[in-house]
Design an enzyme around this catalytic site. Structure first.
Site, PDB file in Angstrom:
ATOM      1  N   ARG A 162       0.817  -1.219   0.000  1.00  0.00           N
ATOM      2  CA  ARG A 162       0.000   0.000   0.000  1.00  0.00           C
ATOM      3  C   ARG A 162       0.860   1.281   0.000  1.00  0.00           C
ATOM      4  NH1 ARG A 162      -3.153  -3.735  -0.550  1.00  0.00           N
ATOM      5  NH2 ARG A 162      -5.283  -3.815   0.252  1.00  0.00           N
ATOM      6  N   SER A 237     -10.719  -0.867   2.841  1.00  0.00           N
ATOM      7  CA  SER A 237      -9.996  -0.963   4.122  1.00  0.00           C
ATOM      8  C   SER A 237      -9.625   0.431   4.614  1.00  0.00           C
ATOM      9  CB  SER A 237      -8.706  -1.749   3.952  1.00  0.00           C
ATOM     10  OG  SER A 237      -8.958  -3.020   3.443  1.00  0.00           O
ATOM     11  N   GLU A 333      -5.151   3.898   6.179  1.00  0.00           N
ATOM     12  CA  GLU A 333      -4.752   3.671   4.796  1.00  0.00           C
ATOM     13  C   GLU A 333      -5.406   4.729   3.895  1.00  0.00           C
ATOM     14  OE1 GLU A 333      -5.885   1.804   1.250  1.00  0.00           O
ATOM     15  OE2 GLU A 333      -6.069   0.019   2.501  1.00  0.00           O
TER      16      GLU A 333
HETATM   17  N1  EPU Z   1     -10.683 -10.653  10.142  1.00  0.00           N
HETATM   18  C1  EPU Z   1     -11.459 -10.673  11.286  1.00  0.00           C
HETATM   19  N2  EPU Z   1     -12.565  -9.866  11.353  1.00  0.00           N
HETATM   20  C2  EPU Z   1     -12.930  -9.061  10.344  1.00  0.00           C
HETATM   21  C3  EPU Z   1     -12.137  -9.037   9.168  1.00  0.00           C
HETATM   22  C4  EPU Z   1     -11.019  -9.828   9.086  1.00  0.00           C
HETATM   23  O1  EPU Z   1     -11.163 -11.397  12.228  1.00  0.00           O
HETATM   24  O2  EPU Z   1     -13.951  -8.376  10.500  1.00  0.00           O
HETATM   25  C5  EPU Z   1      -9.475 -11.498  10.046  1.00  0.00           C
HETATM   26  C6  EPU Z   1      -9.743 -12.965   9.805  1.00  0.00           C
HETATM   27  O3  EPU Z   1      -8.786 -13.692  10.530  1.00  0.00           O
HETATM   28  C7  EPU Z   1      -9.482 -13.109   8.310  1.00  0.00           C
HETATM   29  C8  EPU Z   1      -8.335 -12.150   8.125  1.00  0.00           C
HETATM   30  O4  EPU Z   1      -8.666 -11.061   8.996  1.00  0.00           O
HETATM   31  O5  EPU Z   1      -9.100 -14.419   7.979  1.00  0.00           O
HETATM   32  C9  EPU Z   1      -8.133 -11.658   6.720  1.00  0.00           C
HETATM   33  O6  EPU Z   1      -9.344 -11.047   6.265  1.00  0.00           O
HETATM   34  P1  EPU Z   1      -9.557 -10.685   4.701  1.00  0.00           P
HETATM   35  O7  EPU Z   1      -9.245 -11.871   3.858  1.00  0.00           O
HETATM   36  O8  EPU Z   1     -10.884 -10.039   4.558  1.00  0.00           O
HETATM   37  O9  EPU Z   1      -8.387  -9.664   4.395  1.00  0.00           O
HETATM   38  P2  EPU Z   1      -7.872  -8.354   5.164  1.00  0.00           P
HETATM   39  O10 EPU Z   1      -6.460  -8.589   5.567  1.00  0.00           O
HETATM   40  O11 EPU Z   1      -8.819  -7.942   6.212  1.00  0.00           O
HETATM   41  C10 EPU Z   1      -6.830  -7.342   2.974  1.00  0.00           C
HETATM   42  C11 EPU Z   1      -6.854  -6.054   2.229  1.00  0.00           C
HETATM   43  C12 EPU Z   1      -8.141  -5.922   1.414  1.00  0.00           C
HETATM   44  C13 EPU Z   1      -8.188  -7.087   0.437  1.00  0.00           C
HETATM   45  C14 EPU Z   1      -8.143  -8.399   1.250  1.00  0.00           C
HETATM   46  C15 EPU Z   1      -8.056  -9.619   0.353  1.00  0.00           C
HETATM   47  C16 EPU Z   1      -5.553  -4.497   3.564  1.00  0.00           C
HETATM   48  C17 EPU Z   1      -5.567  -3.288   4.437  1.00  0.00           C
HETATM   49  N3  EPU Z   1      -6.740  -4.929   3.162  1.00  0.00           N
HETATM   50  O12 EPU Z   1      -7.881  -7.308   3.941  1.00  0.00           O
HETATM   51  O13 EPU Z   1      -8.043  -4.725   0.655  1.00  0.00           O
HETATM   52  O14 EPU Z   1      -9.366  -7.055  -0.356  1.00  0.00           O
HETATM   53  O15 EPU Z   1      -6.942  -8.422   2.080  1.00  0.00           O
HETATM   54  O16 EPU Z   1      -6.780  -9.708  -0.208  1.00  0.00           O
HETATM   55  O17 EPU Z   1      -4.482  -5.018   3.259  1.00  0.00           O
HETATM   56  C18 EPU Z   1      -8.632  -2.429   0.509  1.00  0.00           C
HETATM   57  O18 EPU Z   1      -7.436  -2.183   0.554  1.00  0.00           O
HETATM   58  O19 EPU Z   1      -9.496  -1.515   0.405  1.00  0.00           O
HETATM   59  C19 EPU Z   1      -9.075  -3.817   0.626  1.00  0.00           C
HETATM   60  C20 EPU Z   1     -10.352  -4.140   0.708  1.00  0.00           C
END
Ligand code: EPU
Length: 337
Positions: A162, A237, A333
């Protein structure tokens, strides 16, 4: 080209905040851009792309240049590789679909990310195991002060999670006018390692996915977890996933045995901010007309009519709570303006 005054920016930011621009210019060609930059050469300008990664806390006094440059073309196609140039004002997801329609592979995991092509490199957008930098070839930029054009190649951009040179060393200096991507025309590198994609494809009994299958899987996953900005205002995010020391992670694990973490080096662990925010009790919390999304705690939402300060104050409250409970500083972010 006409200059509009006191224009509402509500339709142009995905959070749907009703801030206004003192002067607003709809930039549809490089000629328009040159005119606008010459007209305001002694002032700071505010460059608006897809408005998908910003939270407007106040009206904008600077002239707002809304970058609506359009066009997509194939520059080179040989040996299974293709260079495709897209103008900055192309909608990101429409561009991804255009690539899939032409059987150009690489960007399918980045389906349905809000925003425009020209702003995608600024924060090196990423999702489901792929980042923009993996397929970036170059971008053309216009220097705001001198109006000269220059090309930035991959190695000039300092891409990171990012992050890029456009958010750091060169912040506010250039306008990205077009981006060139290097994609595949055959032997596509299908990336389905990310658990959610694997599960989605399995559920659909797809064992040898095409780029369109991957795109469709990503679209299904995103639609199930992330609010559609056309229905509920949001900027994806709101925070970055923090990276903490292995030592800190092990300490937290004693108190929170279920804390997820992904190794990024021998001594550093990335922790999902969504989990930290959910465990802090904010997931699905609604305050009047804004709150934290019910399916993904990393996303703050405007149910309609919230102002930027209300959402900003919620973000600060989340930061303070996460810091108190886990001794972790969440970094925003989204660009707060
Ligand atoms: N989780 C929770 N609660 C929640 C959300 C997530 O416990 O409400 C935990 C769970 O353990 C889950 C893990 O977080 O397994 C990962 O969640 P997710 O796959 O939704 O990914 P993220 O790390 O929360 C990132 C990016 C997203 C992107 C997804 C998929 C960042 C800041 N965000 O989210 O990007 O779509 O991975 O690759 O790195 C964006 O930047 O706007 C965005 C949506």
């Amino acid at each position: 080209m006409t200059v509009q005054h006191n224009t509402s920016l509500k339709p142009f930011n995905t959070f749907g905040i009703d801030a206004s621009a003192k002067s607003y210019l709809d930039v549809r060609s490089l000629g328009d851009l040159k005119f606008a930059l010459t007209e305001y050469k002694d002032e700071d300008v505010f460059v608006l792309g897809g408005g998908s990664n910003m939270l407007l806390r106040s009206d904008i006094d600077k002239p707002v240049l809304h970058l609506n440059l359009k066009g997509i073309e194939t520059l080179k196609n040989e040996n299974g590789k293709v260079l495709v140039k897209a103008m900055a004002g192309e909608n990101w997801h429409d561009f991804v679909l255009w690539c899939i329609d032409h059987n150009y592979g690489g960007l399918e995991n980045l389906s349905l990310i809000p925003g425009n092509v020209g702003t995608a490199p600024i924060q090196n957008i990423g999702a489901y195991g792929v980042e923009l930098k993996d397929h970036f070839f170059s971008c053309e930029v216009c220097d705001i002060k001198t109006q000269e054009f220059a090309t930035f190649y991959l190695n000039d951009c300092n891409f990171n999670y990012r992050e890029s040179v456009f958010k750091n060393q060169e912040k506010g200096k250039f306008i990205i006018t077009s981006v060139v991507f290097e994609l595949t025309t055959n032997e596509h590198e299908i990336k389905t390692d990310y658990g959610a994609i694997k599960n989605q494809l399995e559920a659909e009994n797809i064992s040898s996915p095409t780029i369109r299958d991957v795109s469709n899987a990503v679209i299904t996953i995103r639609k199930s977890k992330l609010p559609d900005p056309k229905e509920i205002g949001n900027s994806g995010s709101f925070f970055k996933n923090p990276v903490i020391s292995q030592e800190h992670y092990l300490e937290l694990q004693e108190q929170f045995p279920k804390i997820p973490g992904y190794k990024v080096s021998d001594s550093a662990i990335k922790v999902p901010a969504g989990w930290l925010i959910e465990t802090s009790g904010f997931k699905g919390k609604r305050f009047n007309n804004y709150g934290v999304h019910e399916h993904q705690a990393l996303v703050l939402v405007n149910y309609g009519g919230a102002d930027g300060d209300e959402i900003y104050n919620l973000a600060v409250l989340i930061q303070k709570t996460v810091s108190r409970l886990f001794d972790i500083n969440l970094i925003m972010e989204v660009n707060v303006i």
